[in-house]
Write a protein that holds these residues in place. Structure first.
Motif, mmCIF file in Angstrom:
data_model
loop_
_atom_site.group_PDB
_atom_site.id
_atom_site.type_symbol
_atom_site.label_atom_id
_atom_site.label_comp_id
_atom_site.label_asym_id
_atom_site.label_seq_id
_atom_site.Cartn_x
_atom_site.Cartn_y
_atom_site.Cartn_z
ATOM 1 N N PRO A 206 7.893 -6.588 -10.918
ATOM 2 C CA PRO A 206 7.131 -5.962 -9.825
ATOM 3 C C PRO A 206 6.783 -6.977 -8.728
ATOM 4 C CG PRO A 206 6.065 -5.599 -11.959
ATOM 5 C CD PRO A 206 7.165 -6.565 -12.191
ATOM 6 N N SER A 207 6.806 -6.504 -7.491
ATOM 7 C CA SER A 207 6.392 -7.355 -6.364
ATOM 8 C C SER A 207 4.857 -7.370 -6.337
ATOM 9 C CB SER A 207 6.939 -6.781 -5.060
ATOM 10 O OG SER A 207 6.350 -5.532 -4.819
ATOM 11 N N GLY B 245 18.474 -4.237 -8.889
ATOM 12 C CA GLY B 245 17.992 -5.616 -8.662
ATOM 13 C C GLY B 245 16.478 -5.708 -8.688
ATOM 14 N N ILE B 246 15.820 -4.618 -9.107
ATOM 15 C CA ILE B 246 14.350 -4.642 -9.165
ATOM 16 C C ILE B 246 13.946 -4.916 -10.610
ATOM 17 C CG2 ILE B 246 12.259 -3.287 -8.739
ATOM 18 C CD1 ILE B 246 13.954 -1.717 -6.661
ATOM 19 N N GLY C 159 9.654 1.361 8.661
ATOM 20 C CA GLY C 159 9.853 1.676 7.247
ATOM 21 C C GLY C 159 11.303 1.824 6.815
HETATM 22 P P1 AMP Z 1 9.755 -1.020 0.835
HETATM 23 O O1 AMP Z 1 8.749 -2.046 1.250
HETATM 24 O O2 AMP Z 1 9.214 -0.059 -0.151
HETATM 25 O O3 AMP Z 1 10.417 -0.377 1.999
HETATM 26 O O4 AMP Z 1 10.907 -1.795 -0.030
HETATM 27 C C1 AMP Z 1 11.873 -2.576 0.542
HETATM 28 C C2 AMP Z 1 13.025 -3.018 -0.372
HETATM 29 O O5 AMP Z 1 12.581 -3.818 -1.441
HETATM 30 C C3 AMP Z 1 13.835 -1.894 -0.997
HETATM 31 O O6 AMP Z 1 15.202 -2.158 -0.771
HETATM 32 C C4 AMP Z 1 13.562 -1.966 -2.466
HETATM 33 O O7 AMP Z 1 14.707 -1.606 -3.205
HETATM 34 C C5 AMP Z 1 13.229 -3.423 -2.663
HETATM 35 N N1 AMP Z 1 12.296 -3.657 -3.758
HETATM 36 C C6 AMP Z 1 11.222 -2.904 -4.063
HETATM 37 N N2 AMP Z 1 10.563 -3.424 -5.109
HETATM 38 C C7 AMP Z 1 11.213 -4.545 -5.477
HETATM 39 C C8 AMP Z 1 11.027 -5.520 -6.516
HETATM 40 N N3 AMP Z 1 10.016 -5.434 -7.358
HETATM 41 N N4 AMP Z 1 11.918 -6.524 -6.581
HETATM 42 C C9 AMP Z 1 12.940 -6.618 -5.717
HETATM 43 N N5 AMP Z 1 13.197 -5.734 -4.739
HETATM 44 C C10 AMP Z 1 12.333 -4.706 -4.603
#
Ligand code: AMP
Length: 625
Positions: A207-208, A203-204, A498
């Motif tokens: 990029p965020s 589902g990614i 985290g």
């Molecule tokens: P984190 O902040 O790295 O702990 O990420 C939290 C969650 O966001 C994880 O479940 C990732 O799979 C998801 N995630 C990371 N990048 C993206 C993205 N670009 N789009 C959607 N979900 C994301």
């Protein structure tokens, strides 16, 4: 002798004197002449003279006091002084008074800021984050590491204005020299297609914000301080580039027996280390399945047999994920070396420092044999850590997505006043607010056990984890909850930092943590990946006023409803809380107080004072990890 002759000269002369004396007398008489003034007029003159004298005396006194006691004049005195100047209009008097009051406020504000600067300096100075060897040899790296990665040409060709526009659109704040451009698509970042496909499956797709700017920065080899709210996708910002760098190394010169690691990721808790390791394993497997060289990650943490890590190390390890305790132990026993390590990540860096791992990290630094790329990540990054980190990073770039320490805007925060004795019963009612999965946090291990027992009695499918349980039990609990076999996870803060559980609907804080940063971490378990979550927090009179004030201001910042009992809570230093860009405490990030009243800094200082030469407090603090 004729007596009628003219008189002797002497007589003449005497006569001359006599004449003069006569005229002098008459002159004197003229001068002494006082005309008659009626009594009424004389009285009026006397009064006028007295009035003038009084006015002069007062004016002299005014000048004196305004010069020597200018700063101490109260508003009332100002008003009186102004009132004496009869010839100034009321409007002018008001303007002048306002100016005086503002000047006074400014100087008090300056005083406060100066005091804060001093405290910050004292915190930052002694904690320069450098390895002992580097410190001893006086090595200072001036230029960042160079990598073979470059942004695509069509993005390089675009002007700075476009980059600024993208940053503005995604609320990305950057600081530093020569910042690489933000990139909005994974394929433009030159990742292998198979990797992008694997991300898409999860589902990614796009990029965020932290990835848009963070990935180009890390791929370019730059040191980074990444500040983003939990769940923003910061893990991929350090995971994807190290995969690329390891692949590059493997193509150049394959890693053989006991070589590596090339990249090291340090996490403050075992749960977080395990989670990061699992992401790495999955992506390495995906690459291998598509014909890329095998990349070997390894996990070094307490609760997992050392032999497991040693097996991978023997084959040659590319990326090591570790908790500080086990890492130190293995370095000490020469089970691993950091001779070829060029990539260091400190995830949840502020936690690492808060937990007292500062010395250990310094020691880890001394095992590096050459310059490394250093990345610090955290959801909360108060200034103390930023200052601390800047001394160890080479021309670092700071990326900030949202205020450091701000709560995720995707979480609806409800705060309820619940008496201690009513909490456990009310918990059941609270669980009805949303469907599972639900996370319940409590400060004490004893409370976690009690809640767990109570929920099981009431037929709720719940598991519990805390530092008192052995690693196997902890892992099993997390796994059962993650795979939706259990509906509720009850935990201490061991699970708050985290950890990424998919789709948490509701976080319940059975109690308010003493530290607002922990609150932000806890509620950040929900509302992840752009979804909306709910957080309910029980508070009552037992909570410290300082943390309640921080909570109040955090709710205001996140535009949440502030309950009446919090709204009525006032801080002594309310007027200094928001000094423009400089909000709240620069040490812990709390919005309800300034660094001068920081309970956390005070606690750390008194702990340090009482444990000089001992490491006891470290053991106490890290017991849960
Ligand atoms: P984190 O902040 O790295 O702990 O990420 C939290 C969650 O966001 C994880 O479940 C990732 O799979 C998801 N995630 C990371 N990048 C993206 C993205 N670009 N789009 C959607 N979900 C994301």
């Amino acid at each position: 002798m004729d007596h009628r002759k003219s008189p002797p000269v002497k007589r003449y002369r005497r006569a001359e004197h006599a004449e003069k004396d006569e005229s002098a007398l008459s002159d004197l008489e003229d001068r002494n002449y006082v005309p008659y003034v009626p009594v009424r007029e004389r009285k009026r003159d006397k009064l006028t003279k007295l009035g003038n004298k009084l006015y002069k005396d007062r004016a002299a006194k005014n000048v004196e006091s305004s010069e020597s006691e200018k700063e101490e004049l109260t508003d009332e005195e100002d008003a009186q002084a102004m009132a004496r100047r009869e010839n100034i209009s009321l409007l002018d008097q008001h303007t002048e008074l306002k100016k005086l009051a503002e000047a006074r406020k400014e100087s008090a504000m300056e005083k406060q800021l100066k005091e804060e600067e001093k405290i910050l300096e004292s915190v930052a100075e002694k904690t320069a984050l450098m390895g002992v060897a580097e410190l001893a040899k006086g090595i200072q790296y001036e230029e960042p590491i160079r990598t073979s990665w470059t942004p695509p040409k069509h993005i390089m060709d675009k002007d700075q204005e476009r980059h600024e526009r993208v940053r503005k659109k995604y609320c990305i704040l950057v600081e530093g020299e020569g910042i690489p451009p933000p990139i909005k698509h994974f394929d433009e970042m030159k990742f292998p297609k198979v990797l992008i496909k694997s991300l898409n499956k999860k589902g990614i797709v796009k990029p965020s914000p932290i990835q848009i700017q963070g990935l180009p920065v890390v791929l370019s080899g730059r040191d980074l301080i990444g500040i983003a709210f939990t769940g923003s996708g910061k893990t991929l910002v350090f995971v994807l580039p190290i995969l690329m760098f390891s692949l590059e190394q493997e193509y150049k010169l394959p890693f053989t027996r006991e070589e590596g690691p090339y990249g090291l990721i340090i996490c403050p808790s075992r749960e977080l280390a395990k989670q990061t390791y699992e992401i790495l394993v999955l992506l390495c497997q995906t690459l291998k399945d598509e014909g890329f060289p095998e990349l070997r990650p390894c996990l070094a943490m307490g609760g997992v047999a050392v032999t497991e890590a040693l097996d991978t190390i023997k084959k040659g390890v590319h990326i090591m994920v570790a908790t500080p305790g086990r890492l130190m132990d293995m370095l000490d026993k020469k089970m691993i070396r950091l001779d070829v390590c060029r990539y260091l990540v400190m995830d949840e860096a502020d936690r690492l420092i808060d937990l007292g791992f500062e010395e250990d990290i310094r020691t880890v630094f001394s095992y590096f044999k050459a310059q490394r790329q250093t990345l610090l990540f955290s959801a909360t990054m108060p200034k103390k850590i930023q200052n601390f980190a800047k001394s160890a990073l080479v021309k670092p770039i700071t990326i900030n997505v949202g205020r450091a320490g701000a709560a995720s805007m995707n979480v609806i925060q409800e705060v309820e006043y619940v008496k201690s004795e009513a909490k456990i019963v009310y918990l059941l009612e609270c669980l009805q607010k949303t469907p599972p999965p639900v996370l319940i946090f409590a400060e004490k291990k004893q409370d976690v056990d009690n809640i767990h027992e109570y929920l099981l009695l009431k037929g709720v499918e719940a598991v519990a984890i805390h530092g008192g349980k052995d690693q196997e039990e902890r892992s099993k609990g997390v796994e059962a909850f993650r795979s939706a076999k259990k509906d509720v996870l009850v935990a201490t803060d061991v699970a708050s930092k985290g950890l990424d559980f998919p789709n948490i609907q509701h976080v319940i804080n059975y109690d308010m943590p003493d530290d607002i940063e922990n609150y932000v971490h806890r509620i950040g378990r929900t509302g992840r990946s752009g979804k909306t979550g709910l957080a309910t927090t029980f508070i009552n009179k037992g909570n410290e006023e300082s943390v309640l004030l921080d909570l109040k201001h955090l709710l205001i910042e996140a535009k949440q409803q502030v309950p009446y009992f919090l709204a009525t809570l006032q801080s002594e230093n309310e007027k200094y809380l928001d000094l423009g860009d400089d909000k709240g405490c620069s040490y812990c990030g709390g919005l309800g107080h300034r660094i001068t009243d920081c309970p956390k800094l005070e606690a750390i200082r008194s702990k340090e004072a009482s444990s000089i030469g001992r490491r006891d407090y470290l053991a106490n603090n890290t017991a849960d990890y």
